[in-house]
Design a protein around this motif. Structure first.
Motif, short mmCIF file in Angstrom:
data_model
loop_
_atom_site.label_atom_id
_atom_site.label_comp_id
_atom_site.label_asym_id
_atom_site.label_seq_id
_atom_site.Cartn_x
_atom_site.Cartn_y
_atom_site.Cartn_z
N HIS A 130 40.07 -9.80 4.96
CA HIS A 130 41.28 -10.63 4.43
C HIS A 130 42.47 -9.57 3.81
CE1 HIS A 130 39.30 -14.63 4.98
NE2 HIS A 130 38.39 -14.03 4.28
N THR A 131 42.11 -8.15 3.70
CA THR A 131 43.17 -7.54 2.92
C THR A 131 43.28 -6.40 3.63
OG1 THR A 131 41.81 -6.14 1.48
CG2 THR A 131 41.99 -8.57 0.78
N ASP A 132 44.43 -5.73 3.15
CA ASP A 132 44.62 -4.20 3.42
C ASP A 132 44.12 -3.28 2.58
OD1 ASP A 132 46.27 -5.29 5.53
OD2 ASP A 132 47.87 -5.53 4.40
N HIS A 133 43.37 -3.63 1.86
CA HIS A 133 42.55 -2.58 0.89
C HIS A 133 41.72 -1.63 1.71
CE1 HIS A 133 44.86 -4.29 -2.60
NE2 HIS A 133 44.07 -5.39 -2.26
N GLU A 134 41.32 -0.36 1.43
CA GLU A 134 40.57 0.34 2.16
C GLU A 134 39.20 0.20 1.28
OE1 GLU A 134 39.78 5.11 3.15
OE2 GLU A 134 41.71 4.35 2.26
N VAL A 135 38.19 -0.01 2.24
CA VAL A 135 36.77 -0.19 1.78
C VAL A 135 35.97 0.86 2.11
CG1 VAL A 135 34.72 -1.76 2.08
CG2 VAL A 135 36.94 -2.59 2.03
N LEU A 136 35.16 1.39 1.03
CA LEU A 136 34.21 2.52 1.10
C LEU A 136 32.87 1.83 0.81
CD1 LEU A 136 36.33 5.19 -0.96
CD2 LEU A 136 36.72 4.63 1.68
N VAL A 137 31.88 2.21 1.79
CA VAL A 137 30.76 1.82 1.66
C VAL A 137 29.97 2.88 0.83
CG1 VAL A 137 28.53 0.95 2.51
CG2 VAL A 137 30.60 -0.07 3.22
N GLY A 138 29.26 2.87 -0.49
CA GLY A 138 28.43 3.72 -0.99
C GLY A 138 27.04 3.55 -0.95
N SER A 139 25.98 4.52 -0.91
CA SER A 139 24.77 4.38 -1.17
C SER A 139 24.10 5.73 -1.53
CB SER A 139 24.01 3.94 0.52
OG SER A 139 22.65 3.94 0.11
N ARG A 140 22.79 5.67 -2.05
CA ARG A 140 22.18 6.83 -2.16
C ARG A 140 21.91 7.48 -1.08
NH1 ARG A 140 17.37 4.71 -6.21
NH2 ARG A 140 17.51 2.88 -4.46
N ASP A 141 21.75 7.00 0.04
CA ASP A 141 21.56 7.61 1.31
C ASP A 141 22.75 7.55 2.21
OD1 ASP A 141 20.62 8.23 3.94
OD2 ASP A 141 19.02 7.11 3.84
N PRO A 142 23.46 8.54 2.41
CA PRO A 142 24.70 8.69 3.03
C PRO A 142 24.62 8.19 4.48
CG PRO A 142 23.97 10.90 2.66
CD PRO A 142 22.93 9.95 1.94
N ASP A 143 23.23 8.44 5.12
CA ASP A 143 23.18 8.23 6.60
C ASP A 143 23.32 6.64 6.70
OD1 ASP A 143 23.19 10.53 7.57
OD2 ASP A 143 21.02 10.67 7.21
N ARG A 144 22.51 5.91 5.54
CA ARG A 144 22.55 4.37 5.63
C ARG A 144 23.83 3.79 5.42
NH1 ARG A 144 19.38 -0.25 5.03
NH2 ARG A 144 20.12 -1.65 3.34
N ALA A 145 24.71 4.45 4.52
CA ALA A 145 25.86 3.95 4.21
C ALA A 145 26.77 4.17 5.33
CB ALA A 145 26.62 5.02 2.89
N ARG A 146 26.71 5.18 6.11
CA ARG A 146 27.63 5.01 7.63
C ARG A 146 27.03 4.32 8.37
NH1 ARG A 146 27.75 10.89 5.92
NH2 ARG A 146 25.37 11.24 6.80
N THR A 147 25.76 4.02 8.55
CA THR A 147 25.17 2.94 9.50
C THR A 147 25.77 1.59 9.08
OG1 THR A 147 23.41 4.27 9.93
CG2 THR A 147 23.23 2.05 10.43
N LYS A 148 25.58 1.09 7.88
CA LYS A 148 26.19 -0.03 7.46
C LYS A 148 27.60 -0.28 7.37
CE LYS A 148 23.91 -3.14 5.88
NZ LYS A 148 23.25 -4.07 6.76
N ALA A 149 28.42 0.71 7.27
CA ALA A 149 29.75 0.61 7.56
C ALA A 149 30.21 0.45 9.10
CB ALA A 149 30.42 2.13 7.08
N GLU A 150 29.59 1.10 9.83
CA GLU A 150 29.70 0.98 11.11
C GLU A 150 29.39 -0.47 11.71
OE1 GLU A 150 27.28 3.74 13.28
OE2 GLU A 150 28.56 5.45 12.48
N GLU A 151 28.21 -1.15 10.97
CA GLU A 151 27.81 -2.45 11.28
C GLU A 151 28.97 -3.49 10.83
OE1 GLU A 151 24.05 -3.41 9.65
OE2 GLU A 151 23.10 -2.01 10.70
#
Length: 222
Positions: free
Chosen positions: A23-44
């Motif tokens: 809905h917005t133009d704000h940039e979204v960053l997904v954080g996790s204790r596990d960087p691989d999980r964060a990247r995987t979820k961001a791709e999803e």
């Protein structure tokens, strides 16, 4: 603005990530204790958004890196991880950042869910005590159904209550909330009022579980 969702791979993190990115133009960053999980979820999340004709970049990082890059840091983690998460990213925060706490303490027994008030008085107050002194803390998004947020076909039509001691920080968080269609923000005063807000969450879950067709229950004040 850059919004970091620490614990953004979980249910409430997913819902907020999708809504802000859709809905917005704000940039979204997904954080996790596990960087691989964060990247995987961001791709999803990107894949889901792309299927709806929205081309935007959602990036995943370890929590500390996400916090370092953000203007607003949402602690989308369970209440028992809140203090540890704040402490782990504290040296990445400065007085231009805002910490947002949506967590509510709960316990469950055979009768249902019950509010579990921490010794600090509220989870929001726990965040205040764990955060660097110069970093403002705002309580928000406590009573939102994660499934309803994550379903981009669902109309929201619900309210979220905001508490905090820094008027400017509350105004910024309120602006972010207002950028999501169907989500209205109401000012509920200072952090001392957070227990009353957090205690609504287990009530909503109990009502949702005991009544058909109300599994993604929210609140609208009239």
């Amino acid at each position: 603005m850059r919004i970091a969702l620490l614990g953004g791979t979980g249910d409430i993190g997913e819902g907020l990530a999708l809504r802000f990115a859709f809905h917005t133009d704000h940039e979204v960053l997904v954080g996790s204790r596990d960087p691989d999980r964060a990247r995987t979820k961001a791709e999803e999340y990107e894949t889901e958004l792309d299927s709806r004709g929205v081309e935007t970049k959602v990036r995943g990082f370890v929590n500390e890196m996400a916090a370092d890059r953000a203007d607003v840091v949402v602690l989308a983690v369970p209440p028992y991880h809140v203090a540890d998460t704040v402490e782990s990213v504290a040296d990445k925060l400065d007085d231009d950042d805002i910490l947002v706490s949506p967590a509510a303490g709960m316990k469950r027994d055979e009768d249902g869910f019950h509010y579990h008030r921490p010794s600090a008085g509220s989870v929001t107050q726990l965040v205040v005590e764990a955060a660097p002194d110069e970093v403002p803390v705002v309580g928000a998004f406590h009573n939102l159904a994660a499934g309803r947020l994550a379903d981009l076909d669902a109309e929201l039509g619900i309210d979220t209550l905001v508490v905090g001691e820094d008027p400017d920080a509350k105004d910024i968080v309120s602006m972010l909330v207002g950028d999501v269609p169907g989500l209205r923000v109401l000012d509920a005063g200072g952090v001392a009022n957070a227990p009353e807000i957090e205690s609504l969450t287990p009530l909503l879950i109990n009502v949702a579980q005991n009544n058909d067709g109300m599994h993604d229950l929210g609140v609208e004040f009239k």
